[in-house]
Design a protein around this motif. Structure first.
Motif, PDB file in Angstrom:
ATOM      1  N   ALA A 241      -2.741 -10.965  -0.969  1.00  0.00           N
ATOM      2  CA  ALA A 241      -3.340 -11.428   0.282  1.00  0.00           C
ATOM      3  C   ALA A 241      -3.028 -10.495   1.445  1.00  0.00           C
ATOM      4  O   ALA A 241      -3.695 -10.549   2.485  1.00  0.00           O
ATOM      5  CB  ALA A 241      -2.851 -12.836   0.599  1.00  0.00           C
ATOM      6  N   CYS A 242      -2.039  -9.617   1.283  1.00  0.00           N
ATOM      7  CA  CYS A 242      -1.625  -8.726   2.377  1.00  0.00           C
ATOM      8  C   CYS A 242      -2.275  -7.350   2.314  1.00  0.00           C
ATOM      9  O   CYS A 242      -2.085  -6.537   3.228  1.00  0.00           O
ATOM     10  CB  CYS A 242      -0.099  -8.547   2.360  1.00  0.00           C
ATOM     11  N   TRP A 243      -3.040  -7.052   1.267  1.00  0.00           N
ATOM     12  CA  TRP A 243      -3.496  -5.685   1.058  1.00  0.00           C
ATOM     13  C   TRP A 243      -4.412  -5.172   2.163  1.00  0.00           C
ATOM     14  O   TRP A 243      -4.289  -4.022   2.590  1.00  0.00           O
ATOM     15  CB  TRP A 243      -4.198  -5.572  -0.303  1.00  0.00           C
ATOM     16  N   ASP A 244      -5.339  -5.995   2.629  1.00  0.00           N
ATOM     17  CA  ASP A 244      -6.241  -5.532   3.691  1.00  0.00           C
ATOM     18  C   ASP A 244      -5.460  -5.130   4.935  1.00  0.00           C
ATOM     19  O   ASP A 244      -5.729  -4.092   5.554  1.00  0.00           O
ATOM     20  CB  ASP A 244      -7.255  -6.626   4.042  1.00  0.00           C
ATOM     21  N   ASP A 245      -4.498  -5.964   5.314  1.00  0.00           N
ATOM     22  CA  ASP A 245      -3.701  -5.650   6.502  1.00  0.00           C
ATOM     23  C   ASP A 245      -2.799  -4.449   6.264  1.00  0.00           C
ATOM     24  O   ASP A 245      -2.451  -3.728   7.208  1.00  0.00           O
ATOM     25  CB  ASP A 245      -2.856  -6.865   6.903  1.00  0.00           C
TER      26      ASP A 245
END
Length: 256
Positions: A8-12
């Protein structure tokens, strides 16, 4: 961190906005599966970033604007209404009106004026013009006639923004004589939907013009006052004002 949290953190992560970056990197170093998945994610993201940005077709903007206009017409949000305060025997009323007639009435329950206006705008899908100092004479005369029990003065109501079913329910409710009551079942039969008493009740709960559309004259099949959007006490007060005698009329109340 768990694998699901890391994904869930990859885009950021790519934008540098992920505050837990060090924790994510620590997890990637320790988890071979996430490390492989992240490498694939980075590869896809890089390929997408290399694609040229295509301008939208010239027909897109007119189509979007046409769709917005269509939705506005259906909701009447392009229209505006005049609003003014009327001091009634039951308290302050916020009245919205147009040339076609009264559009909405809100009974003040101790709210701030801007809250009253906002609630009214949401109900009728219209924008309120700056508050007027006084209601027009025709509005005042109609409200005075209601509270005094006069039947020789009628005031036009603007119901154009409502659904066909809502208009049918409200027009039937408006035919209930002063000092009398009817049941939800009676009203459902009047609009040709004898099994739709619950839908009738829902429509009345959203009555935009209380008092003049007398939903307070509708009670349940057992003669109980039941619910009222402004409270049962006000419903009882309005019926008392109109001369309704609950004990005497319960047996003769029309329910079908």
């Amino acid at each position: 961190m768990r694998c699901r949290e890391v994904v869930a953190c990859w885009d950021d992560m790519r934008s540098g906005a992920e505050p837990r970056r060090e924790h994510v990197l620590a997890h990637l170093r320790a988890c071979a599966d996430c490390q492989a998945a992240y490498a694939e994610f980075e590869g896809v993201a890089y390929c997408l970033s290399c694609l040229p940005v295509a301008p939208p077709p010239q027909s897109l903007v007119p189509r979007i604007m046409a769709h917005i206009r269509e939705q506005c017409e259906q909701l009447h949000v392009h229209e505006s209404v005049s609003v003014a305060i009327y001091q009634a025997p039951i308290g302050r009323l916020l009245v919205a009106y147009r040339d076609a007639g009264i559009t909405a009435i809100r009974v003040d329950r101790g709210e701030e004026l801007h809250e009253l206006v906002a609630a009214l705008e949401r109900r009728i899908h219209a924008v309120a013009l700056p508050l007027q100092q006084h209601v027009p004479a025709w509005v005042r005369q109609g409200l005075e006639a209601f509270f005094s029990g006069r039947s020789d003065v009628s005031v036009p109501l603007d119901l154009a923004y409502l659904t066909e079913f809502e208009r049918a329910v409200f027009e039937a409710a408006a035919r209930i004589p002063r000092g009398e009551v009817r049941s939800y079942g009676w009203l459902a039969s009047e609009v040709g939907r004898p099994n739709a008493a619950r839908a009738v009740g829902q429509a009345l709960a959203n009555n935009p013009i209380p008092l003049l559309i007398p939903c307070h004259r509708v009670i349940d099949c057992k003669g109980r006052l039941h619910r009222y959007v402004y409270g049962v006490e006000l419903k009882r007060r309005l019926l008392d004002l109109e001369g309704y005698q609950q004990e005497e009329t319960r047996a003769g109340m029309r329910t079908s």
